[in-house]
Structure formats: C-alpha cells, structure tokens
Design an enzyme around this catalytic site. Structure first.
Site, PDB file in Angstrom:
ATOM      1  NE  ARG A 521      -3.592   0.050   2.623  1.00 31.43           N
ATOM      2  CZ  ARG A 521      -4.861   0.241   2.323  1.00 31.43           C
ATOM      3  NH1 ARG A 521      -5.296   1.453   2.034  1.00 31.43           N
ATOM      4  NH2 ARG A 521      -5.702  -0.775   2.328  1.00 31.43           N
ATOM      5  N   GLY A 522       0.475   2.232  -0.764  1.00 32.04           N
ATOM      6  CA  GLY A 522       1.198   3.485  -0.817  1.00 32.04           C
ATOM      7  C   GLY A 522       0.256   4.625  -1.134  1.00 32.04           C
ATOM      8  N   GLY A 525      -1.733   4.047  -4.461  1.00 34.79           N
ATOM      9  CA  GLY A 525      -2.713   2.991  -4.606  1.00 34.79           C
ATOM     10  C   GLY A 525      -2.360   1.770  -3.792  1.00 34.79           C
ATOM     11  CE  LYS A 541       0.940   2.124  -7.850  1.00 31.08           C
ATOM     12  NZ  LYS A 541       2.145   2.879  -8.238  1.00 31.08           N
ATOM     13  CG  ASP A 635       8.834   8.466  -4.557  1.00 31.27           C
ATOM     14  OD1 ASP A 635       9.411   8.971  -3.567  1.00 31.27           O
ATOM     15  OD2 ASP A 635       7.734   7.906  -4.478  1.00 31.27           O
TER      16      ASP A 635
END
Length: 800
Positions: A521-522, A525, A541, A635
């Site tokens: 989880r992030g 999504g 995802k 990122d």
C-alpha cells in the site's frame, strides 16, 4: 436535456413526423421532413459539380451504410454507420422537423443520429469538397462529416486532437479495423495497432525518441491537413509532398486495412487511383499484420508481403492472417521435454520479459527452460559492449524476417514432434478478414388487417405513458454511457510501444478474487496478489483516483513499458476502463525492501545488502544513461525497491518519474516537487535546478538506511532530529558523518553505525567502499555527487 426529451417524444409519437419520398435523381438538398430511402437507388445527394455522391451503399449481403463516395469512380470516403449496417428494406435517413438527422433500420431502430436540433429551417447538402453538411438556411453549420472522419482524409479536411482515422477491417469489410492514425497525448501524430489483446505504436519508429524521428512535442494545436496540391503538414513538424505535387488532382489520404497510410491520386474523374505517397516503406514493420506466432517477409521485387506460421504452428483462420497461428501440439513445462530451433534473420518486436547481459548461449537456453512463459529467445551480439545479450520472449508477436537483421531467434519446440521447416514456412498473402456482413435481423412486413391495426394502435396509446417514462430513463442512461465510452476511448490510446496486454477490469477482479489479498500500500494505490487465467502469479496495482491523475498514469505505463533491464520491474499489462486504472506487474516473492528492513530479524546479511545496493545502482544507471530518453525516477526509496525469490532488486513505481529530452537545455523545469520526505535531495526544497543527481541523493539515503537499519523519516537517536538544511546535517547523514569523524579507526566507526545483523558478517573492505560511496551520494552540492554509472563502477571495483 432538451434534445434527449425531443428524441424520446419523436420515438413515442412517430405519426407526428411527416416525411415524404423524394424521387428526383439529382437531389442536391434534403430539407426538413424529407428522407432518403435504401430501397430507391435514385435517392442520392449530389455535390454541385457532381464529384461526390451521398446515399446508401451496399457493404455486404443485405447490409447497407449511409456513405459519401466519389461519383465517377465509386470510392467510399465516409460512412455514418460502418459498424452497424442497416437492412436493405425500409431503412432510411430522415431529416426530422426537430432538426435532427436520423438513420433508422427496417425495424425503426435508431442506428445513427447527428444529435442536432434547430427551431429554424435546416438543410442537408453535399459540398464539392466531399463534406456532408447539415446547416441552417442562414448558413450556421450544425453538423458536418468532416468532423467525424472514418478512414479517409480529403483535401483541406483537418485531422485534429478530437478526431482520428480508423482503418477498415479489410478491403471488402468496411467495419472498424485494428489500425488508427491520431494525435497522441504528447502532440505527435502516430499510428497505432489496437488488436484484440495488445496494442502498440509502430509509427514513427517507437525505438527512437520524438526528436530523432523529426517530430516536435511543443505545439499543442494538434492539426494536420492535406491540401489540393499534394502538400501535407502537421503541427508536430511532420510534412511531406506527394510524388505528383503541384497539380490540382483528386486526392485522398487513407489509412488502409494493412495499417499503412497512403495518399491516392487520380488524374481525372473516373480514372484509376494510384499511390502518390505512403508512410511506411517496409510493410513488415507494421505491427499485428500477420498475427501471433507467425512471420512477415517482404520481397519488394517479387510477390510483395507474405505471412507464414512458425515451425510447430498452424493458421487459426484460413481467411484471416490477423488471427495468427496456434500450436499444433501441447507444450510441456518440463525442461527436458523442449528443445530450440534457430530461425536466422528473425526478430519479434516487444514482449521481452527480461534482459541478461554478457550471457553464453548455454546460460540463455537454461534460463528460457526455467519457465513455461518463455516461448523463444533472441541471442544477439552487442558491438558496443563486445559480448552477447539474452532476450527471453513471452509472446511471439510482430515477427518478421529481414536479411538486414544479423541475429536470429531460438524457438522453443516440444521434443518428439518432428517439424519440417519447409512445410511450416509455407507462405500466403497477408490478408485481413474478407467476410461480407449479413444482416440477420428481419424486417416487419406490412399487413392489411385494419382490426389488427386498430387494436395495436389502441394498445400503443394505453401504454404510452409507461413507455414515455421508460424511454426517457433510457435516454439519460445512454447519454451517460456515451460519455463513459468517450472517456474510455480517450484513455485507450496510450503511447505504448512495447506490446503490453490490455486487461479488462472484470479479468483483474477475478484474478485477485475481488481484490482480497493486499500485499502493499502506498499513496498512489494498493497492490494485490493475483493469478491470471494462464496461472501466472502477478502483482496488480489498483491506482487511487485522488492520488494519481492521467499524467502520472500515462507516465508509469509509458515509461515502464519501454524499459528492459533485469533491475527494473517488468510490467505485463494494464487496465484503463472508465474510472478504473490498474497496472499488472511481475510478482516479487520477497516483497519490498522496506518490509525486509522493518523485519525484526533483519534477514538481509551484508552480502545480500551489498548486491541489493549494486543492483539498484545498475537499474538507476540504465534509466539515466542507457535509455533513449532521460528518465528520472524522482522517488527512490525502500518501498519502491522490490526483491524477487533470490533477493534480486528491481526498481519499481514510476508514477512520479520524469522523461526528458537529452538535448533539452531546460531540463530543470518541473511542474511540482516530487518524491518522499527524508529521501528528497536539497534541490527540491530550495528550488534549485533538477538533474539526475536527485536520484543519486535518494539512492545514498537508501544505502545508509540498509546499512544502519535507521529510517531517515523516523529518526532513531536523539541526535538525528531536525528539519530543513540544518536538520539534514543532524539527521541520518549527519549522524553517520559524526560517528566517522569521532572514530579512532575505520573499523570502529563502521561497527558503531552498522545494524547488528550486518556486523556479524562484516566484510570490511567492501563495507568501507559502500559507505564512502553512500556519503558521496548525499553531498549537499549536487556537483560533488557521482553519477549512477560511477557508483556502479566503484562498487564493482570493490568486488575485484
């Protein structure tokens, strides 16, 4: 709202529409209340000079489309209902008193409409340009066919960001085919193969970036037009002139059923058409032309393009090569039950599962025998590197044979089944479906029984109110459905050139058993474990609507789709269906690096940790220096580094990535700050120019976190607190540097900062080099940081 209500009322009270038959053979204007009938061959609109005609054209057995065509040499240039032909009796095109142009089938089913309305007088005319125009008598245009092209663009007809040309299924089947020409979301004019299972861009060359193809992405007007002299110009700086440029001839630009775009000319009315320009000179470079498990070959001086099945395969359909070929025998997953046949000068575009550099032929074969998914592999010598590379293939699509291609493909075949190469490569012409369309739907015959008519009329009026309610609700639903389909259509043409498979939302929901097994989880999504119909385990995802918009979705799909490196996550497909956006990745058995670091046991020993650091560095170096375009991940953090069953790292989650031109002098402009707090380089915070060194900084933080076990976002010691520029010096980086400066020896400071599980298996030389590299990566001054290529070289040097 008003036009939907009007349509409903017209459907409910057909007797209120007074239409009368036209009998003239030279009709030039259709007025309110008039109609054209499919049963009357004389019901044809003519342009003023008679160059173009508009009326019903037969496209199959009892199948008709309302179309526009060249009169003297009948060639269709536009159709209203190409995918829903009407019956050969009692079908008609009516100009209603409401101002709506309506095409109805024999059973009075509405097949097509202009969706227009006007309180004043309106008329339908056909111009000498081939444009069918519905206008008010004052000259206000309500609708025109030039705004809704089929497969043809006529001179001075504009192709815009809102329109596209879609090929016919074949030369005899005029329904929508698999190929289209359109302006992509990067403002470039492209050709797309959108097949039943996969889609891919094939022109301009998807292996090159836009500027290498002579295209510009900096004009958002998205307009292309062909003039009457034979000059074509597009807003992306693509232009050409025809071989007969300068003469005023009848011309048309058309995307043919074989996926090629051509300009056709004729010297005078009634003469044969000839090709005066075409986009693609090598027909086998067009994707999907021969279908899966087949090869395309081209003999320019002989019989032209040919299709043939691969050894061990046979045609699925004898009349349609686009359906490709199917295996003659069942394949076993047992490595000993397979062998490889080399096909020289053969290549398959796309569908590479992974890439292994500096590989021997034996190692490449063994790798491909480990999985049922691998159907073949390419073993190719790299002149730049001086060694062979291995490219496993999961799908055998877009295959072609070319003498100019020096490498070849090794095809996997079952043992014990003899195959004759001569028999397998029997060649046939590459043709799409030539089936004619038959309208199975019947039509209602007239009856003379007056009592029956009276009863029907009475029942009709009794149920009128209920029908009115139902039809109005239906109109609202159809309006929403059209909007949804329009959105879905707009999302389906992604700049994907790698043959990614398109999945439906229903397929992926079934694969995840209703999205029940969450594995990650992030902010972008949730990731679920899934199992596809072919038994492949995947990570799916599901993107959250609020966290990722169209720009990020296109970035992730496009960027990952064209990447090919063993340390970058492999994406197998995607779903863009209405509001649902999902990505299908290869499944990583050991989850994310973040989960492994958070584990109490901290199972990553030093050797594993070192190889993770080296693998991530290789992946980022590939992004920065080996891709045709410059990709910044933006990122890099443990959550975005996944580990397979052998703890081989793969960089994932390109939702924030930035793809830039290598020669762009203004690479520093970003629309917003990207990344995660704790891993972001100082350039983001202090609004400094952004370069690839932002990924280098994040990488350095990740290495420090692996080695120390301390999360830069959570702190861990009282001297690791702080914020801003001052906080950076007292955070994880400052803490490590302080321990180093106060230590009495190199070994002592390493022991002070290392996680206990790593200390137990310390390799001092490698550890020292890794930490020195990490500290160089997190320098405040970006010019003092090494490149990711230099990081790889330093870490590889420590292994010698």
């Amino acid at each position: 709202m008003e036009e939907f209500t009007t349509v409903c009322l017209l459907l409910l009270i057909p007797s209120s529409v007074s239409c009368f038959q036209l009998s003239s053979s030279t009709i030039q204007t259709l007025n309110k209340g008039e109609y054209l009938s499919v049963e009357n061959p004389q019901d044809v609109l003519l342009s003023p000079s008679g160059v173009f005609s508009a009326g019903f054209q037969s496209v199959g057995v009892n199948a008709y489309c309302f179309a526009v065509w060249f009169t003297r040499n009948p060639t269709l240039v536009w159709t209203a209902n190409r995918d829903q032909p009407v019956n050969g009796k009692r079908s008609k095109l009516s100009l209603l008193k409401s101002g709506n142009l309506l095409l109805t089938d024999a059973d009075e089913l509405d097949v097509w409409a202009s969706d227009t309305s006007s309180a004043t007088s309106v008329e339908l005319l056909l111009y000498d340009s081939g444009n069918l125009v519905l206008r008010e008598t004052k000259g206000v245009v309500l609708w025109q066919s030039f705004d809704f092209p089929a497969d043809t663009l006529l001179p001075h007809q504009q192709l815009t960001r809102f329109t596209k040309l879609v090929s016919s299924r074949s030369e005899t089947n005029h329904s929508s085919g698999f190929y289209s020409v359109f302006f992509d979301n990067d403002n470039v004019l492209r050709l797309l193969y959108d097949g039943p299972e996969i889609s891919s861009i094939y022109w301009p060359d998807p292996g090159r970036v836009s500027w290498q193809n002579g295209r510009s992405t900096y004009n958002g007007s998205r307009i292309a037009v062909l003039d009457s002299l034979g000059n074509f110009s597009s807003s992306d700086q693509f232009s050409f002139i025809t071989s007969d440029y300068g003469a005023v001839l009848q011309r048309m630009l058309k995307i043919d059923s074989d996926g090629n775009v051509r300009v056709y000319s004729q010297e005078s009315e009634g003469h044969e058409w000839y090709v005066s320009w075409q986009a693609i000179l090598t027909p086998c470079s067009i994707h999907g032309i021969c279908g899966a498990n087949s090869l395309c070959s081209y003999d320019p001086g002989g019989s032209g393009r040919k299709c043939s099945c691969l050894p061990g395969f046979r045609r699925r359909n004898s009349s349609d090569w686009s359906l490709g070929c199917e295996p003659k025998h069942n394949f076993s997953c047992n490595p000993s039950a397979s062998y490889f046949v080399r096909l020289p000068h053969v290549d398959f575009y796309g569908s590479d599962r992974q890439f292994t550099s500096n590989s021997t032929l034996e190692d490449c074969m063994n790798l491909n025998l480990q999985s049922c998914d691998y159907k073949a592999f390419q073993y190719k010598f790299s002149e730049d590197r001086g060694y062979f590379n291995c490219f496993p293939k999961t799908f055998l699509i877009n295959g072609y044979v070319s003498p100019d291609f020096q490498a070849g493909v090794y095809l996997r075949l079952p043992r014990g089944k003899p195959f004759s190469m001569q028999e397998s490569l029997q060649e046939s012409s590459a043709e799409c479906s030539n089936k004619t369309i038959t309208i199975e739907r019947g039509y209602v015959k007239a009856h003379e029984n007056r009592n029956l008519k009276l009863m029907a009329w009475f029942a009709y009026n009794i149920g009128g109110f209920e029908i009115l309610c139902i039809l109005c609700v239906w109109c609202f639903l159809m309006r929403d459905r059209r909007r949804s389909q329009a959105n879905e259509c707009a999302q389906s043409y992604l700049p994907i050139g790698s043959g990614l498979k398109k999945y439906s939302y229903t397929e992926l929901k079934k694969a995840t058993k209703g999205f029940c097994q969450e594995i990650g989880r992030g902010s972008g999504g949730i990731v679920y474990r899934g199992e596809l119909s072919d038994n492949r385990v995947v990570a799916i995802k599901k993107l959250s609507e609020a966290s990722q918009g169209e720009e990020e979705f296109y970035a992730e799909v496009s960027n990952i789709g064209m990447l090919n490196h063993m340390n970058l996550i492999k994406m197998w497909g995607y779903c863009s269906e209405g509001k649902h956006r999902l990505l299908v990745y290869e499944f990583m058995e050991n989850g994310s690096l973040a989960k492994n670091l958070e584990s109490k046991s901290h199972a990553l020993d030093f050797r594993t940790s070192f190889h993770i650091a080296l693998g991530v560095a290789r992946g980022l170096a590939y992004l920065h220096e080996e891709c045709l375009e410059w990709i910044l991940h933006c990122d890099v953090k443990p959550q975005n580094i996944l580990l397979d069953s052998d703890y081989q790292p793969k960089v994932a989650d390109f939702g924030l990535s930035k793809l830039l031109k290598r020669d762009d002098s203004d690479n520093s402009k970003f629309s917003r700050i990207r990344g995660t707090r704790g891993y972001m380089a100082p350039e983001w915070v202090f609004n400094m120019p952004i370069t690839s060194k932002v990924d280098v900084y994040s990488y350095g933080i990740v290495v420090l976190e692996i080695m120390t076990g301390k999360n830069p976002m959570k702190g861990g010691d009282q001297d690791m607190n702080g914020s801003g520029r001052e906080g950076r010096q007292h955070g994880l980086v400052g803490w490590v540097r302080e321990k180093k400066s106060k230590a009495s020896s190199k070994a002592s400071w390493l022991q002070q900062i290392m996680h206990p599980m790593i200390c137990g298996h310390l390799e001092t030389k490698k550890m020292e080099i890794l930490m020195e590299v990490a500290l160089q990566c997190v320098e405040e001054d970006r010019d003092a940081r090494p490149t990711m290529r230099q990081v790889v070289e330093m870490l590889q040097g420590s292994c010698n």
